[in-house]
Scaffold this active site. Structure first.
Site, short mmCIF file in Angstrom:
data_model
loop_
_atom_site.label_atom_id
_atom_site.label_comp_id
_atom_site.label_asym_id
_atom_site.label_seq_id
_atom_site.Cartn_x
_atom_site.Cartn_y
_atom_site.Cartn_z
CB SER A 136 -1.25 -0.11 1.38
OG SER A 136 -2.29 -0.68 0.85
CB THR A 157 -3.41 4.17 1.95
OG1 THR A 157 -3.17 2.18 1.91
CG2 THR A 157 -4.72 5.18 0.86
#
Ligand code: MG
Ligand code: ZN
Length: 351
Positions: A74, A127
């Site tokens: 991510s 993220t």
């Protein structure tokens, strides 16, 4: 004379066409971490064949590999979306040579837009970190937290309080944020009662509890942030992440994963409700990669039958959904970093 009249007509038509090509004053980007085709379809089935995301008119496929691996994490996945470049596994806001690259949040802030981040995980997790921080590795949680002090993000709401006020270096970043004029909130009620439009929210020491337990906090955060930002002359940018879809997929927990998708889809509904009234807003729903290699084989009772092929991420491309100003840019098959450029193009079209 006839030619001149034709020329004027052509100019008039061109003017109308360019006026119709709408600029996105506001951008709401919703990232379902680990959310592939099957994760969404499972929630659609479980919801009596309903999913707000499926009402969005434009779709594209995103190829999610990072610069040095077929299957991304991510960090690199978030950086491709946030900063527009494929980079190495676990990088945060830096390119292949570990050099910082500006994120869309930073660029939008410089354009005068209000900026927001809303996540159900630790605010320093890969993220959200990709939108605010520039560090060599996603594990540098305490370093990542310090980037929130630079003031580029007006409202940030999520977990990860420990990385702000329970640190190895003994700094209390929550106090420092307060000194910089941030209003601090710790729960849903305090979000609703917030008086300013510069807010830092810490709802948990690490990640938030799972969807069922955190109830409506994500939707409240999104509604409140939109309301705080909607009158800003230069518009706004909000990134909301359904962070725990990925986590439940890592655990191969089908019904928990579906609840996370539903929670995320309710946030999408709020974004679409606003965009459909506003008409100057681009809504993009995307993912950084697929998690779990989820398939839906034809055995047993349809609704509960699933098969996972891994507890990790996969290389399977994900789907981007778009609606609103500039959404027509999203079609075909693209590399994950290209969505950055399409979002920027939509937001800067008439400049
Ligand atoms: Mg994530
Ligand atoms: Zn993951």
């Amino acid at each position: 004379m006839k030619n001149l009249r034709e020329l004027i007509l052509v100019i008039a038509l061109l003017t109308i066409t360019s006026l119709n090509a709408q600029q996105a004053k506001n951008v709401i980007l919703l990232i379902g971490d680990g959310t592939g085709l099957t994760q969404l379809y499972s929630a659609y089935e479980a919801n009596g064949r309903n999913l707000n995301i499926y009402s969005m008119p434009h779709t594209a496929l995103s190829i999610t590999n990072c610069s040095d691996k077929r299957v991304t994490d991510s960090g690199a996945g978030g950086t491709a979306i946030a900063c527009g470049q494929k980079t190495y596994y676990s990088a945060i806001g830096v390119d292949k040579d570990s050099m910082p690259i500006p994120s869309m949040l930073e660029i939008f802030k410089d354009m005068g837009k209000k900026t927001g981040i809303i996540v159900s995980c630790n605010l320093n997790h890969a993220t959200p970190a990709s939108f605010v921080a520039h560090v060599k590795n996603r594990d540098l949680y305490e370093d990542i937290a310090t980037f929130y002090l630079n003031g580029k993000c007006d409202i940030f709401l999520g977990g990860g309080k420990d990385n702000f006020d329970n640190r190895k270096d003994k700094r209390n970043l929550i106090k420092e944020l307060q000194n910089k004029g941030y209003e601090i909130v710790y729960n849903e009620k305090e979000v609703l009662n917030a008086k300013t439009n510069r807010i830092a929210g810490f709802f948990a020491p690490g990640h938030l509890p799972k969807a069922k337990e955190r109830q409506t906090i994500m939707q409240t955060c999104l509604k409140t942030t939109i309301n705080k930002f909607k009158d800003n002359k230069e518009g706004f940018f909000i990134m909301l992440e359904g962070s725990q879809i990925d986590m439940k997929a890592h655990d191969n927990k089908f019904s928990d994963m579906i609840e996370e998708v539903n929670d995320f889809d309710e946030c999408v509904r709020i974004a679409l409700d606003f965009a459909r009234k506003d008409k100057n807003t681009l809504v993009v729903v995307t993912a950084d990669h697929e998690t779990g290699g989820l398939t839906l084989p034809a055995t047993g009772k349809d609704m509960d039958t699933c098969a996972w092929s891994t507890t990790g991420h996969t290389a399977t491309p994900i789907i981007i959904y778009a609606e609103g100003a500039g959404a027509e840019n999203f079609h075909g098959v693209m590399q994950n970093n290209e969505q950055f450029h399409y979002i920027m193009k939509a937001a800067t079209k008439n400049d």
